[in-house]
Design a protein around this motif. Structure first.
Motif, PDB file in Angstrom:
ATOM      1  N   SER A  18       0.783  -1.225   0.000  1.00 17.04           N
ATOM      2  CA  SER A  18       0.000   0.000   0.000  1.00 17.04           C
ATOM      3  C   SER A  18       0.822   1.286   0.000  1.00 17.04           C
ATOM      4  CB  SER A  18      -0.947   0.010   1.208  1.00 17.04           C
ATOM      5  OG  SER A  18      -1.780  -1.120   1.202  1.00 17.04           O
ATOM      6  N   GLY A  19       2.130   1.193  -0.189  1.00 19.92           N
ATOM      7  CA  GLY A  19       2.946   2.391  -0.284  1.00 19.92           C
ATOM      8  C   GLY A  19       3.961   2.527   0.833  1.00 19.92           C
ATOM      9  N   ALA A  35       7.817 -15.703  -3.688  1.00 19.41           N
ATOM     10  CA  ALA A  35       6.731 -16.659  -3.522  1.00 19.41           C
ATOM     11  C   ALA A  35       5.338 -16.057  -3.503  1.00 19.41           C
ATOM     12  CB  ALA A  35       6.938 -17.448  -2.229  1.00 19.41           C
ATOM     13  N   VAL A  36       5.221 -14.721  -3.504  1.00 20.58           N
ATOM     14  CA  VAL A  36       3.903 -14.079  -3.411  1.00 20.58           C
ATOM     15  C   VAL A  36       3.790 -12.996  -4.485  1.00 20.58           C
ATOM     16  CG1 VAL A  36       2.286 -12.811  -1.954  1.00 20.58           C
ATOM     17  CG2 VAL A  36       3.818 -14.498  -0.922  1.00 20.58           C
ATOM     18  N   ALA A  37       2.759 -13.073  -5.303  1.00 24.63           N
ATOM     19  CA  ALA A  37       2.535 -12.059  -6.332  1.00 24.63           C
ATOM     20  C   ALA A  37       2.112 -10.749  -5.675  1.00 24.63           C
ATOM     21  CB  ALA A  37       1.462 -12.525  -7.312  1.00 24.63           C
ATOM     22  N   GLN A  38       2.761  -9.655  -6.064  1.00 28.52           N
ATOM     23  CA  GLN A  38       2.517  -8.357  -5.454  1.00 28.52           C
ATOM     24  C   GLN A  38       1.754  -7.420  -6.390  1.00 28.52           C
ATOM     25  OE1 GLN A  38       5.869  -6.482  -3.312  1.00 28.52           O
ATOM     26  NE2 GLN A  38       7.072  -8.253  -3.945  1.00 28.52           N
ATOM     27  N   ILE A  39       0.982  -6.543  -5.760  1.00 21.67           N
ATOM     28  CA  ILE A  39       0.381  -5.395  -6.434  1.00 21.67           C
ATOM     29  C   ILE A  39       0.926  -4.177  -5.704  1.00 21.67           C
ATOM     30  CG2 ILE A  39      -1.745  -4.216  -7.072  1.00 21.67           C
ATOM     31  CD1 ILE A  39      -3.208  -6.904  -6.730  1.00 21.67           C
ATOM     32  N   VAL A  40       1.741  -3.381  -6.353  1.00 21.53           N
ATOM     33  CA  VAL A  40       2.450  -2.317  -5.646  1.00 21.53           C
ATOM     34  C   VAL A  40       1.888  -0.939  -6.006  1.00 21.53           C
ATOM     35  CG1 VAL A  40       4.558  -3.682  -5.459  1.00 21.53           C
ATOM     36  CG2 VAL A  40       4.267  -2.158  -7.418  1.00 21.53           C
ATOM     37  N   GLN A  41       1.915  -0.042  -5.017  1.00 24.23           N
ATOM     38  CA  GLN A  41       1.602   1.358  -5.232  1.00 24.23           C
ATOM     39  C   GLN A  41       2.574   2.187  -4.412  1.00 24.23           C
ATOM     40  OE1 GLN A  41      -2.273   0.738  -2.410  1.00 24.23           O
ATOM     41  NE2 GLN A  41      -2.432   2.417  -3.830  1.00 24.23           N
ATOM     42  N   TRP A  42       2.611   3.487  -4.662  1.00 24.45           N
ATOM     43  CA  TRP A  42       3.544   4.322  -3.908  1.00 24.45           C
ATOM     44  C   TRP A  42       2.804   5.381  -3.137  1.00 24.45           C
ATOM     45  CZ3 TRP A  42       7.093   8.132  -7.052  1.00 24.45           C
ATOM     46  CH2 TRP A  42       6.319   8.958  -7.862  1.00 24.45           C
ATOM     47  N   ASP A  43       3.524   5.983  -2.161  1.00 29.63           N
ATOM     48  CA  ASP A  43       2.944   7.024  -1.338  1.00 29.63           C
ATOM     49  C   ASP A  43       3.936   8.186  -1.280  1.00 29.63           C
ATOM     50  OD1 ASP A  43       0.926   8.161   0.230  1.00 29.63           O
ATOM     51  OD2 ASP A  43       1.696   7.289   2.066  1.00 29.63           O
ATOM     52  N   VAL A  73     -10.791  -1.264  -3.321  1.00 27.47           N
ATOM     53  CA  VAL A  73     -10.123  -0.035  -3.746  1.00 27.47           C
ATOM     54  C   VAL A  73      -8.907   0.138  -2.846  1.00 27.47           C
ATOM     55  CG1 VAL A  73     -10.320   2.429  -4.144  1.00 27.47           C
ATOM     56  CG2 VAL A  73     -12.321   0.952  -4.466  1.00 27.47           C
ATOM     57  N   ALA A  74      -7.734   0.141  -3.462  1.00 30.11           N
ATOM     58  CA  ALA A  74      -6.475   0.303  -2.732  1.00 30.11           C
ATOM     59  C   ALA A  74      -6.132   1.785  -2.702  1.00 30.11           C
ATOM     60  CB  ALA A  74      -5.370  -0.499  -3.406  1.00 30.11           C
ATOM     61  N   ASN A  75      -6.513   2.439  -1.601  1.00 27.59           N
ATOM     62  CA  ASN A  75      -6.260   3.876  -1.448  1.00 27.59           C
ATOM     63  C   ASN A  75      -5.047   4.069  -0.554  1.00 27.59           C
ATOM     64  OD1 ASN A  75      -8.344   2.744   0.364  1.00 27.59           O
ATOM     65  ND2 ASN A  75      -8.317   4.735   1.392  1.00 27.59           N
ATOM     66  N   ASP A  76      -3.978   4.628  -1.104  1.00 32.28           N
ATOM     67  CA  ASP A  76      -2.740   4.753  -0.328  1.00 32.28           C
ATOM     68  C   ASP A  76      -2.823   5.836   0.732  1.00 32.28           C
ATOM     69  OD1 ASP A  76      -1.132   7.181  -2.084  1.00 32.28           O
ATOM     70  OD2 ASP A  76      -2.552   5.948  -3.178  1.00 32.28           O
ATOM     71  N   LEU A  77      -3.868   6.661   0.727  1.00 33.88           N
ATOM     72  CA  LEU A  77      -4.135   7.610   1.801  1.00 33.88           C
ATOM     73  C   LEU A  77      -5.537   7.335   2.350  1.00 33.88           C
ATOM     74  CD1 LEU A  77      -2.707  10.867   0.209  1.00 33.88           C
ATOM     75  CD2 LEU A  77      -1.845   9.755   2.267  1.00 33.88           C
ATOM     76  N   THR A  90      -6.181   0.471   3.065  1.00 31.40           N
ATOM     77  CA  THR A  90      -5.156   1.509   3.102  1.00 31.40           C
ATOM     78  C   THR A  90      -4.128   1.195   4.188  1.00 31.40           C
ATOM     79  OG1 THR A  90      -4.840   3.923   3.181  1.00 31.40           O
ATOM     80  CG2 THR A  90      -6.410   2.967   4.745  1.00 31.40           C
ATOM     81  N   ALA A  91      -3.069   2.007   4.222  1.00 34.26           N
ATOM     82  CA  ALA A  91      -2.017   1.894   5.245  1.00 34.26           C
ATOM     83  C   ALA A  91      -1.698   3.314   5.719  1.00 34.26           C
ATOM     84  CB  ALA A  91      -0.794   1.172   4.685  1.00 34.26           C
ATOM     85  N   ASP A  92      -0.463   3.783   5.536  1.00 35.70           N
ATOM     86  CA  ASP A  92      -0.030   5.170   5.691  1.00 35.70           C
ATOM     87  C   ASP A  92       0.145   5.638   7.125  1.00 35.70           C
ATOM     88  OD1 ASP A  92       0.588   7.829   4.386  1.00 35.70           O
ATOM     89  OD2 ASP A  92      -1.128   8.410   5.614  1.00 35.70           O
ATOM     90  N   VAL A  93      -0.797   5.354   8.033  1.00 33.53           N
ATOM     91  CA  VAL A  93      -0.779   6.000   9.347  1.00 33.53           C
ATOM     92  C   VAL A  93      -0.079   5.187  10.437  1.00 33.53           C
ATOM     93  CG1 VAL A  93      -2.763   7.492   8.971  1.00 33.53           C
ATOM     94  CG2 VAL A  93      -3.131   5.132   9.729  1.00 33.53           C
TER      95      VAL A  93
END
Length: 519
Positions: A183-184, A242-250, A359-363, A417-420
Motif C-alpha cells: 500500500s505504499g 513466492a507471493v505475487a505483489q500489487i504495488v503502489q507508492w505514497d 479499492v487500494a487507497n494509499d491515503l 489503506t495503510a499510511d498512518v
C-alpha cells in the motif's frame, strides 16, 4: 553495527558493494571449455526475484543482474522442473540499474506455477538459478487470500540482524496468500539509518546500514539504493519470490508529505529542494526496482485494475501524483485523484462484474493526517481536512466517487489503506455524516511492516466514519520491538462468496475479524 555477513544467493563482494547500488563491477568467474586455465565472467542475480500483477495466463517476473545479461525464465507445474516452458526476456543493462521484468503469458489459469530465473551473458555464461512460485488468476470462483500493508524501514528502524531481519515478511508468507497489496511507503528515501538506536528503556536496536541508507536520497543512485537495501533482507527476498505483489507508492518513496510543485523545507538538509525533481528520480527508481510495468497502467504510470477472477477486482490508486497542494484542502474544489483518475475509478467500479471490488487507497479517506512539515496548520496530507461539514477541497472528489457508487448500484466495495502506522477498522455511514449521498461501506487500515508505530488519528465526520477497532501504540514512534507492526488479510470464500477481514500483528495473530456477506 553494519552487517556484512554473506547471505544465500549473495557473494560477499556483492553484499559489500550493494551500498554503492550500481552494477557490481567485480566479475564472478566460472570455468569454461575454451582452453586450459581460461575463465569467463558469469552474471549474477543480485537481489533475488519478484512477482507482480498476475493474470489468468501468467504474471510479471522481476530480477536484477550485476552486469549486462539476458533475463531467462522457465516455468513448470512442479518444483522438479521436469517439464518446462522457456521465456526469453530483455537484456538487463546499466540503463535501468541492471533491473528488468518479463511478462509471462500462455500459462493455465488458476494454477500454481513454479518458475526458475537465470541470466545469460553475452559470452554464453549463465548465472546460478533462483526459483520461486506464484498462482495464476482463477477462471472460476475459488477461495482467495489477499494480504495488505505498507511502510518499510521507516523512522530509523531498519533490518535488525539481532532479530533475524524483517520477520513480518516470513509471517505473511506463512499465511500462503495469493496476493500481496503493497500500500505504499515501500522505502523511506527520507529516512537515514544509524547503526544503533538507544531505546527509552535502555535497549539497543541495531540496523544493517549501507551507504545510500546513511543519508536522505537525492540522486537517482541514492533512490535506487533504498530498494537495494530492503532486498538485503532474506525474509523480504523469500516473500518476493513466492507471493505475487500489487504495488503502489505514497510519499516516503520521495520525501515526507510530497505533493506536485512542493518544496522541501530548508531545515531538512536537502541540496535539491524541488519535490518535482525528487519525485522524478524517485519514480524512475520505483519503476526499475518494483515488479510492475507502467505501460500496463491506465495512465501509463501506476493506477490500474487487477482483475482476479470472478470474485475480485482490485483498483490500485495513485493519490500522490495528481493531487493539489497540501495547504489547499479547504478550497471549494480540490484534487486527490485528479479528474482522469476519478472518472476511471467511477467507470471501472460501475463496469466491474466481480463480486467484490477492493479499492487500494494509499491515503485514508476519513483520517485527519496533518502535514507537519508546513507551518500552515490547515495543511493536510489526504482528503480529510478536519472539518466535519460538507465536502470541501479533496473531499469533493471522494464525494463524487461515493455518490456514483450509490447511483450506479455498485455493491460490495471495500477500501484498503495503510499510511498512518497502526491498524483499524472504520465503518462509514450516511446516518452519521454531513454528506449523505452514499451507501455505507468499510475501510480497513493496516501497517506498518517495519517502521515506527504511531496513532491513532482523529476522524473527520464528513462521511460519517466510526472506528470499530483500533490497535495503536501509547507512545509515538514505537519501535518494532513494541508489538505494533501489522498486516491485514482478506479472505473470500469461493462457495459462499463471503469476505472476511482479519487485522493481524507481526506474528500473524488475528487482533480483529470482520465478516461481510455479499449483496
Amino acid at each position: 553495527m553494519t552487517d556484512h555477513r554473506p547471505r544465500p544467493g549473495f557473494s560477499r563482494r556483492t553484499l559489500l558493494r550493494s551500498g554503492a547500488v550500481g552494477l557490481v563491477a567485480a566479475p564472478a568467474l566460472v570455468a569454461c571449455s575454451d582452453g586450459p586455465g581460461l575463465v569467463r565472467e558469469r552474471p549474477s542475480l543480485t537481489h533475488g526475484v519478484a512477482v507482480g500483477d498476475p493474470r489468468g495466463d501468467g504474471a510479471l517476473i522481476w530480477a536484477r543482474s550485476d552486469r549486462p545479461a539476458k533475463l531467462i525464465v522457465e516455468t513448470s507445474a512442479t518444483e522438479s522442473f521436469t517439464d518446462t516452458r522457456r521465456f526469453e526476456g530483455p537484456l538487463l543493462t546499466p540503463a535501468t540499474d541492471g533491473t528488468g521484468r518479463l511478462r509471462l503469458a500462455g500459462l493455465p489459469a488458476g494454477q500454481q506455477v513454479h518458475y526458475r530465473v537465470t541470466l545469460e551473458g553475452d559470452n554464453g555464461a549463465t548465472s546460478e538459478a533462483v526459483t520461486g512460485v506464484f498462482r495464476t488468476v482463477p477462471a472460476t470462483a475459488s477461495d482467495l487470500r489477499l494480504l495488505w500493508s505498507g511502510d518499510v524501514v521507516g523512522q530509523g528502524w531498519g533490518s535488525n540482524p539481532d532479530l533475524g531481519g524483517m520477520r513480518i515478511f516470513s509471517a505473511m508468507a506463512a499465511r500462503d496468500p495469493h496476493l500481496f497489496l503493497h500500500s505504499g511507503d515501500a522505502v523511506y528515501a527520507d529516512g537515514p539509518l544509524q547503526e544503533t538506536v538507544k531505546l527509552p528503556d535502555g535497549r539497543i536496536w541495531r540496523n544493517v546500514v549501507t551507504a545510500p541508507k546513511s543519508a536522505v536520497a537525492q540522486t537517482l543512485e541514492q533512490f535506487r539504493g533504498q530498494y537495494a537495501y530492503n532486498l538485503l533482507d532474506e525474509n523480504y527476498r523469500r516473500f518476493n519470490a513466492a507471493v505475487a505483489q500489487i504495488v503502489q507508492w505514497d510519499d516516503h518513496e520521495t520525501v515526507n508529505n510530497w505533493y506536485p510543485g512542493g518544496q522541501v523545507a530548508a531545515t531538512k538538509g536537502y541540496t535539491e529542494r524541488s519535490m518535482d525533481v525528487l519525485a522524478q528520480r524517485s519514480w524512475q527508481a520505483f519503476r526499475e526496482w518494483m515488479p510492475l510495468d507502467p505501460a500496463e497502467a491506465a495512465d501509463g504510470r501506476l493506477y490500474r485494475k487487477i482483475a482476479y477472477g470472478p470474485l475480485l477486482d482490485v483498483f490500485v490508486l495513485d493519490m500522490r501524483t495528481y493531487k493539489d497542494t497540501n495547504n489547499a484542502d479547504r478550497a471549494p474544489d480540490g484534487k486527490i485523484f485528479g479528474p482522469e483518475q476519478t472518472r476511471w475509478l467511477i467507470d471501472g467500479l460501475r463496469d466491474s462484474r466481480a463480486t467484490w471490488k477492493i479499492v487500494a487507497n494509499d491515503l485514508p479517506l476519513g483520517l485527519v493526517v496533518k502535514d507537519g512539515e508546513q507551518p500552515d496548520t490547515a495543511a493536510f496530507e489526504g482528503p480529510a481536512n478536519a472539518d466535519p461539514g460538507a465536502p470541501a477541497g479533496r473531499e469533493t472528489e471522494i464525494a463524487r466517487v461515493l455518490s456514483s457508487i450509490k447511483a450506479n448500484k455498485v455493491t460490495n466495495v471495500v477500501w484498503l489503506t495503510a499510511d498512518v502506522h497502526y491498524t483499524a477498522a472504520h465503518h462509514y455511514s450516511p446516518e452519521r455524516a454531513a454528506f449523505t449521498d452514499f451507501d455505507p461501506f468499510w475501510e480497513f487500515v493496516s501497517g506498518p511492516l517495519n517502521a515506527g508505530a504511531f496513532g491513532p488519528n482523529d476522524l473527520d465526520g464528513t462521511f460519517g466514519p466510526t472506528a470499530v477497532f483500533v490497535h495503536a501504540p501509547p507512545v509515538q514512534n514505537s519501535s518494532p520491538l513494541d508489538g505494533y507492526q501489522h498486516f491485514g488479510e482478506v479472505r473470500i470464500d469461493g462457495a459462499s462468496r463471503e469476505l472476511t477481514v482479519d487485522l493481524r500483528n507481526a506474528a500473524g495473530a488475528s487482533l480483529f475479524t470482520q465478516r461481510l456477506a455479499p449483496r
